[in-house]
Design a protein around this motif. Structure first.
Motif, mmCIF file in Angstrom:
data_model
loop_
_atom_site.group_PDB
_atom_site.id
_atom_site.type_symbol
_atom_site.label_atom_id
_atom_site.label_comp_id
_atom_site.label_asym_id
_atom_site.label_seq_id
_atom_site.Cartn_x
_atom_site.Cartn_y
_atom_site.Cartn_z
ATOM 1 N N VAL A 145 38.794 31.667 47.176
ATOM 2 C CA VAL A 145 39.187 33.065 47.035
ATOM 3 C C VAL A 145 38.692 33.848 48.254
ATOM 4 O O VAL A 145 37.542 33.727 48.652
ATOM 5 C CB VAL A 145 38.613 33.678 45.738
ATOM 6 N N LEU A 163 37.158 36.824 50.211
ATOM 7 C CA LEU A 163 36.107 37.778 49.821
ATOM 8 C C LEU A 163 36.668 39.187 49.629
ATOM 9 O O LEU A 163 36.312 39.883 48.670
ATOM 10 C CB LEU A 163 34.988 37.789 50.857
ATOM 11 N N THR A 168 39.699 40.085 48.770
ATOM 12 C CA THR A 168 40.495 40.114 47.537
ATOM 13 C C THR A 168 39.571 40.178 46.325
ATOM 14 O O THR A 168 39.793 40.942 45.385
ATOM 15 C CB THR A 168 41.403 38.872 47.454
ATOM 16 N N TRP A 169 38.513 39.354 46.352
ATOM 17 C CA TRP A 169 37.563 39.338 45.249
ATOM 18 C C TRP A 169 36.907 40.705 45.082
ATOM 19 O O TRP A 169 36.783 41.224 43.969
ATOM 20 C CB TRP A 169 36.501 38.263 45.492
ATOM 21 N N THR A 224 39.138 43.228 43.550
ATOM 22 C CA THR A 224 39.221 42.982 42.103
ATOM 23 C C THR A 224 38.024 43.612 41.391
ATOM 24 O O THR A 224 38.175 44.223 40.321
ATOM 25 C CB THR A 224 39.278 41.466 41.813
ATOM 26 N N GLN A 225 36.838 43.498 41.997
ATOM 27 C CA GLN A 225 35.636 44.108 41.400
ATOM 28 C C GLN A 225 35.780 45.630 41.367
ATOM 29 O O GLN A 225 35.415 46.281 40.384
ATOM 30 C CB GLN A 225 34.377 43.706 42.162
#
Length: 110
Positions: free
Chosen positions: A1, A3, A5-6, A9-10
């Motif tokens: 994944v 970073l 994008t992650w 999402t958070q």
């Protein structure tokens, strides 16, 4: 994944109130910025204040850059938002406090 994008999402989960509070605290401890637009505005405003203190006015030339940020373009964007009625009043007041002139024509021609 990826970073980025992650992290986005958070941010989305935090906006929805779905982010685990312990993860939120850990991310804040390492310097995660939740609202990028707000943070960019604050940084540009800080640069505007720096410009105003150095130059004695807040009439930033349109192509002027301060610490790599095109401050003139940013200020022009704030003026456009105000003309459209889209600039938050609290931001408008902060800009006025440092001497931002909304319309040069009004200022020059009364």
């Amino acid at each position: 994944v990826n970073l980025g994008t992650w992290l986005e999402t958070q941010r989305q989960q935090k906006r929805k109130g779905e982010l685990d509070i312990s993860l939120e605290k850990h991310l804040e401890e390492v310097g995660v910025i939740w609202d990028l637009c707000k943070e960019k505005w604050k940084n540009s405003y800080r640069l505007l204040v720096k410009f105003q203190q150095r130059e004695g006015h807040a009439n930033v030339p349109q192509k002027h850059k301060e610490e790599g940020v095109n401050l003139g373009k940013w200020l022009d964007g704030q003026r456009q938002q105000k003309r459209k009625g889209e600039l938050d009043i609290s931001l408008e007041e902060r800009l006025e406090e440092v001497g931002v002139i909304w319309s040069f024509f009004k200022e020059q021609w009364g």
